[in-house]
Design a protein around this motif. Structure first.
Motif, short mmCIF file in Angstrom:
data_model
loop_
_atom_site.label_atom_id
_atom_site.label_comp_id
_atom_site.label_asym_id
_atom_site.label_seq_id
_atom_site.Cartn_x
_atom_site.Cartn_y
_atom_site.Cartn_z
N PRO A 33 -10.14 -2.51 -1.77
CA PRO A 33 -10.07 -3.97 -1.76
C PRO A 33 -8.62 -4.43 -1.59
O PRO A 33 -7.69 -3.77 -2.04
CB PRO A 33 -10.61 -4.36 -3.15
N MET A 34 -8.44 -5.58 -0.93
CA MET A 34 -7.12 -6.18 -0.79
C MET A 34 -7.20 -7.63 -1.25
O MET A 34 -8.08 -8.38 -0.81
CB MET A 34 -6.64 -6.13 0.66
N ARG A 35 -6.28 -8.01 -2.14
CA ARG A 35 -6.35 -9.33 -2.76
C ARG A 35 -5.04 -10.09 -2.58
O ARG A 35 -4.00 -9.50 -2.26
CB ARG A 35 -6.69 -9.19 -4.25
N PHE A 36 -5.10 -11.39 -2.83
CA PHE A 36 -3.95 -12.28 -2.69
C PHE A 36 -3.75 -13.06 -3.99
O PHE A 36 -4.70 -13.30 -4.74
CB PHE A 36 -4.20 -13.29 -1.56
N ASP A 37 -2.50 -13.47 -4.24
CA ASP A 37 -2.28 -14.37 -5.36
C ASP A 37 -2.44 -15.82 -4.89
O ASP A 37 -2.78 -16.08 -3.72
CB ASP A 37 -0.92 -14.12 -6.03
N ASP A 38 -2.20 -16.78 -5.77
CA ASP A 38 -2.44 -18.19 -5.45
C ASP A 38 -1.52 -18.71 -4.36
O ASP A 38 -1.80 -19.73 -3.73
CB ASP A 38 -2.27 -19.04 -6.71
N ARG A 39 -0.41 -18.03 -4.11
CA ARG A 39 0.53 -18.46 -3.09
C ARG A 39 0.36 -17.70 -1.77
O ARG A 39 1.16 -17.87 -0.84
CB ARG A 39 1.96 -18.32 -3.60
N GLY A 40 -0.65 -16.86 -1.69
CA GLY A 40 -0.93 -16.14 -0.47
C GLY A 40 -0.22 -14.82 -0.33
O GLY A 40 -0.31 -14.18 0.73
N ASN A 41 0.50 -14.39 -1.37
CA ASN A 41 1.13 -13.08 -1.33
C ASN A 41 0.08 -11.99 -1.47
O ASN A 41 -0.86 -12.12 -2.26
CB ASN A 41 2.14 -12.94 -2.46
N ILE A 42 0.24 -10.91 -0.71
CA ILE A 42 -0.69 -9.78 -0.84
C ILE A 42 -0.34 -9.01 -2.10
O ILE A 42 0.83 -8.64 -2.31
CB ILE A 42 -0.62 -8.85 0.39
N LEU A 43 -1.33 -8.76 -2.92
CA LEU A 43 -1.11 -8.03 -4.16
C LEU A 43 -1.11 -6.52 -3.89
O LEU A 43 -1.73 -6.06 -2.92
CB LEU A 43 -2.20 -8.37 -5.18
N PRO A 44 -0.43 -5.74 -4.72
CA PRO A 44 -0.45 -4.29 -4.53
C PRO A 44 -1.88 -3.74 -4.53
O PRO A 44 -2.71 -4.13 -5.35
CB PRO A 44 0.35 -3.77 -5.74
N VAL A 45 -2.14 -2.86 -3.59
CA VAL A 45 -3.47 -2.26 -3.46
C VAL A 45 -3.60 -1.08 -4.40
O VAL A 45 -2.68 -0.25 -4.50
CB VAL A 45 -3.70 -1.81 -2.00
N ASP A 46 -4.73 -1.00 -5.09
CA ASP A 46 -5.00 0.13 -5.97
C ASP A 46 -5.78 1.18 -5.19
O ASP A 46 -6.97 1.01 -4.92
CB ASP A 46 -5.80 -0.33 -7.19
N VAL A 47 -5.12 2.27 -4.80
CA VAL A 47 -5.76 3.30 -3.99
C VAL A 47 -6.78 4.12 -4.78
O VAL A 47 -7.45 4.99 -4.21
CB VAL A 47 -4.72 4.24 -3.36
N PHE A 48 -6.91 3.82 -6.07
CA PHE A 48 -7.90 4.51 -6.89
C PHE A 48 -9.11 3.63 -7.19
O PHE A 48 -10.02 4.04 -7.90
CB PHE A 48 -7.27 4.99 -8.20
N LEU A 75 0.86 -1.18 0.00
CA LEU A 75 0.00 0.00 0.00
C LEU A 75 0.89 1.23 0.00
O LEU A 75 1.75 1.37 0.88
CB LEU A 75 -0.91 0.02 1.23
N LYS A 76 0.70 2.11 -0.97
CA LYS A 76 1.45 3.36 -1.01
C LYS A 76 0.69 4.36 -1.85
O LYS A 76 -0.20 4.01 -2.62
CB LYS A 76 2.85 3.14 -1.58
N GLY A 77 1.04 5.63 -1.68
CA GLY A 77 0.40 6.68 -2.44
C GLY A 77 0.82 6.69 -3.89
O GLY A 77 1.84 6.10 -4.27
N ARG A 78 0.02 7.37 -4.69
CA ARG A 78 0.32 7.53 -6.10
C ARG A 78 -0.50 8.71 -6.60
O ARG A 78 -1.66 8.87 -6.22
CB ARG A 78 -0.05 6.25 -6.87
N GLY A 79 0.12 9.54 -7.44
CA GLY A 79 -0.61 10.69 -7.96
C GLY A 79 -1.06 11.61 -6.84
O GLY A 79 -0.28 12.00 -5.97
N VAL A 80 -2.34 11.93 -6.83
CA VAL A 80 -2.88 12.85 -5.84
C VAL A 80 -2.94 12.23 -4.44
O VAL A 80 -3.08 12.94 -3.44
CB VAL A 80 -4.29 13.32 -6.28
N VAL A 81 -2.84 10.92 -4.35
CA VAL A 81 -2.87 10.22 -3.05
C VAL A 81 -1.47 10.24 -2.44
O VAL A 81 -0.52 9.71 -3.01
CB VAL A 81 -3.36 8.78 -3.21
N LYS A 82 -1.35 10.85 -1.28
CA LYS A 82 -0.07 10.96 -0.57
C LYS A 82 -0.19 10.35 0.83
O LYS A 82 -1.24 10.43 1.47
CB LYS A 82 0.34 12.43 -0.42
N GLY A 83 0.89 9.77 1.31
CA GLY A 83 0.95 9.31 2.69
C GLY A 83 -0.05 8.23 3.05
O GLY A 83 -0.63 8.25 4.15
N ALA A 84 -0.24 7.26 2.17
CA ALA A 84 -1.21 6.19 2.42
C ALA A 84 -0.62 5.16 3.36
O ALA A 84 0.35 4.48 3.02
CB ALA A 84 -1.64 5.55 1.10
N GLY A 85 -1.17 5.04 4.57
CA GLY A 85 -0.62 4.10 5.53
C GLY A 85 -1.43 4.01 6.80
O GLY A 85 -2.58 4.41 6.85
#
Length: 326
Positions: A301-316, A255-265
């Motif tokens: 939303p927060m999702r996982f791949d088939d091995r249980g890794n957390i996928l990058p969150v889309d803050v948009f 989880l991290k900011g991008r574009g207009v989204v800053k300081g996501a945490g």
């Protein structure tokens, strides 16, 4: 969000048609418009949100923001049946009124349910306290008349408590800025053996620990950088036991900011009961003109791949109403 352009050949006129595909649908790509973020889910400025689900209803317990130096003096609670529409349940703990040992700097709460009671853990004047109630909306009463974890007890700041209750009913307390401290709570939920504290510092760890369990694997998540830094973000590690040892994920922040989204945490995570469906709740700099003292609460939303890794969150990505199975 995926944008695809098709050219339609019409006599004398060439027209471009834009097709919008909703995020989360098969084949969808990450949102490319980083100037228009989804609105915050809570009105006003709130940070450090802890989300929980009790009796088929979602609850958010945030820090009241908006003062330089984070001088807030009380905690509120918000409830929702669908993650989209939120009701203000008002103040559930007021430091000057309800505590004898702290009056301000009410930060980063968390809640756990056990023994038929709701235990509310919170930071106050850089100590950690615990209050108890019969309902998730309180009112909460100071359980000890003193801090559960006193300022200066360990290295770093004694803030940001989080309690994880395992499938066997055992409860574990995680806390600390600078280092992540972990300890099993006694069955009373308001005491622990201080000689059993495990203190670790995963690479990049700063504050805001959060633990959950999925498919037998324990996930320890935390915030990196300072909450006033636009780079504020969330990383994680995994283990086979609630106290580790934890191995940090090889990927970058989830989880991290991008574009207009800053300081996501400074996040928390919730699973929809009866489903393998997960959401992450966090704060970002208020849009527009926010900073580390003016932050707002968001859900993605927060999702996982088939091995249980957390996928990058889309803050948009926009959250649609969620139904809890009856």
């Amino acid at each position: 969000m995926k944008i695809v352009f098709y050219s339609l050949l019409i006599p004398v006129l060439l027209t471009s048609v834009t097709v919008i595909q909703r995020p989360g649908t098969p084949g969808a790509l990450t949102q490319t418009d980083t100037t228009h973020a989804p609105p915050a889910v809570l009105p006003g400025v709130y940070a450090d949100p802890h989300i929980a689900v009790f009796d088929k209803k979602f609850y958010i317990y945030p820090t009241t923001d908006g003062t330089e130096g984070w001088k807030s003096t009380n905690f509120s609670c918000w409830s929702s049946s669908d993650l989209v529409h939120w009701k203000n349940e008002k103040v559930i703990l007021d430091l000057p009124k309800d505590l004898t040992w702290a009056k301000e700097r009410a930060w980063a709460p968390a809640i756990a349910h056990k023994n038929g009671k709701y235990y509310y853990y919170f930071s106050a004047d850089v100590n950690i306290g615990v209050a108890v109630a019969r309902k998730p909306t309180g009112p909460f009463k100071d359980a000890l008349g003193k801090p559960l974890v006193r300022r200066g007890m360990l290295a770093g700041q004694m803030i940001d408590p989080m309690v994880f209750v395992d499938d066997d009913g055992a409860a574990y307390l995680y806390f600390g800025q600078g280092r992540c401290n972990m300890v099993k709570l006694a069955n009373d939920m308001v005491s622990f053996d201080s000689t059993k504290i495990v203190s670790i510092k995963p690479q990049g760890y700063n504050e805001g620990p959060f633990v959950f369990k999925r498919k037998g694997k324990y996930y320890l998540m935390w915030s990196e950088y300072d909450t006033r830094d636009p780079r504020y973000s969330v990383a994680y590690a995994t283990a086979d036991a609630p106290l580790g040892p934890f191995t940090k994920a090889a990927t970058g922040p989830v989880l991290k900011g991008r574009g207009v989204v800053k300081g996501a945490g400074h996040h928390s995570v919730v699973k929809v009961p009866g489903k393998d469906e997960w959401y992450i709740v966090y704060h970002r700099f208020k849009i527009p003109d926010g900073n580390g003292y003016n932050r707002e609460t968001c859900i993605s939303p927060m999702r996982f791949d088939d091995r249980g890794n957390i996928l990058p969150v889309d803050v948009f990505e926009t959250v649609n109403p969620v139904s809890i199975p009856r």
